[in-house]
Scaffold this motif. Structure first.
Motif, PDB file in Angstrom:
ATOM      1  N   SER A 198      60.531  -8.022   6.526  1.00 35.56           N
ATOM      2  CA  SER A 198      59.664  -6.922   6.982  1.00 35.56           C
ATOM      3  C   SER A 198      58.342  -7.397   7.567  1.00 35.56           C
ATOM      4  O   SER A 198      57.767  -6.747   8.441  1.00 35.56           O
ATOM      5  N   ASN A 214      56.279  -6.497  15.485  1.00 35.67           N
ATOM      6  CA  ASN A 214      56.819  -5.865  16.699  1.00 35.67           C
ATOM      7  C   ASN A 214      56.927  -6.820  17.885  1.00 35.67           C
ATOM      8  O   ASN A 214      56.518  -6.499  19.009  1.00 35.67           O
ATOM      9  N   SER A 266      57.263  -6.189  11.247  1.00 37.81           N
ATOM     10  CA  SER A 266      56.034  -5.400  11.375  1.00 37.81           C
ATOM     11  C   SER A 266      55.165  -5.875  12.539  1.00 37.81           C
ATOM     12  O   SER A 266      54.290  -5.136  12.994  1.00 37.81           O
TER      13      SER A 266
END
Length: 354
Positions: free
Chosen positions: A149, A155, A153
């Motif tokens: 994650s 991107n 996160s």
């Protein structure tokens, strides 16, 4: 000032970018430091008590600062609420190499959570990732970690896994931002390179545990391998080493000796050990010793030549007392006897002539 330094550390290492996870719900098993009996934490290549040192560099990294990942313990925990997984816990230290000062930045933090059917998780950047049963990082593990994650996160527009070099790359074509993580085959972060990502410095693995079995030697206390008594002392020397990279020479060893066909119990080694061959005849006898630490067992052998001492004093070495006069070789006694008889015969003949 110390509080400010702690905030800087947290910022430059991005150690608290993920919200704390649920409190562990269950504990099925735990692995802690247990001297020479310490075992590896399953699914990973690390042992409790080990330290891994990373050098920090880049605009946000203070000069001469390193980070120390200290492995404290592991357990099986349903940490995410999705299922039991192997967790590695430890401390993260900030080390000023110039002053030698070490500051504890994070205490008992989760370095890694792994369940091969779930997503890899960590409360930090991924300093540590899992390995397969052969101790090597696989393509499937790298693919799983790439979905961590923390990475998602950020991107990034692109992602690529490079299994041959145990690496994961992320990058954008729109703004040149990039992040590359490279691992050792044992799943330890080897290099972390970030560009145009706020609060992320570059990290390079500086030192890690050697994870080697002991190196030792032994002999009699006077280093003479020919003895005249079945009772003697064994001197053991273990080569100084810091195999877990904690900055202190290892002291936790155990040893045992093969006594006939039976091993003695494992015990703490001593510099001098009383040993008895027992009731044996003259000959060569091999002594086998093993010394272990938490990384493995090393075996060494020494051959002792036992020559019983003379008990009868006849000089023939068989101890049966068949010599004519104690303490003298038989040939010397024979010569003296023949000379004495000759003198007696000579005097007797001379007396007859008179």
């Amino acid at each position: 000032m110390k509080k400010l330094n702690k905030y800087i550390l947290i910022g430059i290492t991005s150690l608290i970018l993920i919200c704390p996870f649920l409190i562990p719900l269950t504990k099925a098993q735990e692995w802690t430091y247990d001297g020479a009996d310490t075992t590896i934490i399953p699914d990973f290549s690390v042992y409790p008590s080990e330290r891994y040192v990373f050098n920090a560099s880049g605009a946000l990294a203070p000069p001469g600062v390193s980070l120390i990942m200290e492995i404290v313990h592991g357990n099986i925990t349903d940490h995410t609420g999705s299922g039991n997984g192997t967790c590695v816990w430890g401390n993260l230290w900030m080390w000023n190499r110039t002053s030698g000062e070490k500051m504890l930045a994070l205490n008992d933090t989760l370095f890694a959570y792994w369940n091969d059917t779930l997503e890899y998780t960590s409360q930090n950047i991924p300093y540590l990732i899992p390995v397969e049963n052969n101790g090597i990082v696989s393509l499937s593990i790298l693919n799983n970690v790439s979905e961590f994650s923390f990475f998602t996160s950020l991107n990034f527009e692109h992602k690529q896994v490079y299994p041959n070099i145990y690496s994961i790359g992320f990058w954008n074509t729109s703004n040149n931002a990039m992040l590359t993580t490279n691992y050792t085959d044992g799943g330890i972060l080897n290099q972390w390179e970030a560009y145009l990502i706020p609060m992320l410095p570059n990290l390079t693995l500086d030192s890690q545990p050697a994870q080697l079995a002991p190196v030792f030697s032994f002999s009699t206390d006077d280093d003479i391998l020919t003895i005249n008594s079945t009772d003697f002392k064994i001197a053991t020397t273990i080569t100084d080493a810091d195999n877990n990279n904690d900055g202190v020479d290892d002291t936790d060893y155990l040893f045992r000796i093969l006594n006939g066909s039976t091993w003695t119990s494992w015990a703490a080694p001593t510099s001098l050990l009383d040993w008895d061959l027992g009731s044996v005849a003259a000959g060569n006898y091999t002594i086998t010793m093993e010394v272990k630490n938490m990384y493995g067992v090393t075996s060494e052998q020494v051959t002792i030549e036992y020559i019983p001492p003379e008990e009868d004093g006849d000089g023939d070495g068989d101890g049966d007392g068949d010599g004519i006069i104690s303490g003298y070789p038989i040939f010397l006694v024979s010569i003296v006897a023949m000379l004495g008889i000759s003198i007696i015969i000579y005097r007797y003949r001379k007396k007859l002539r008179i």
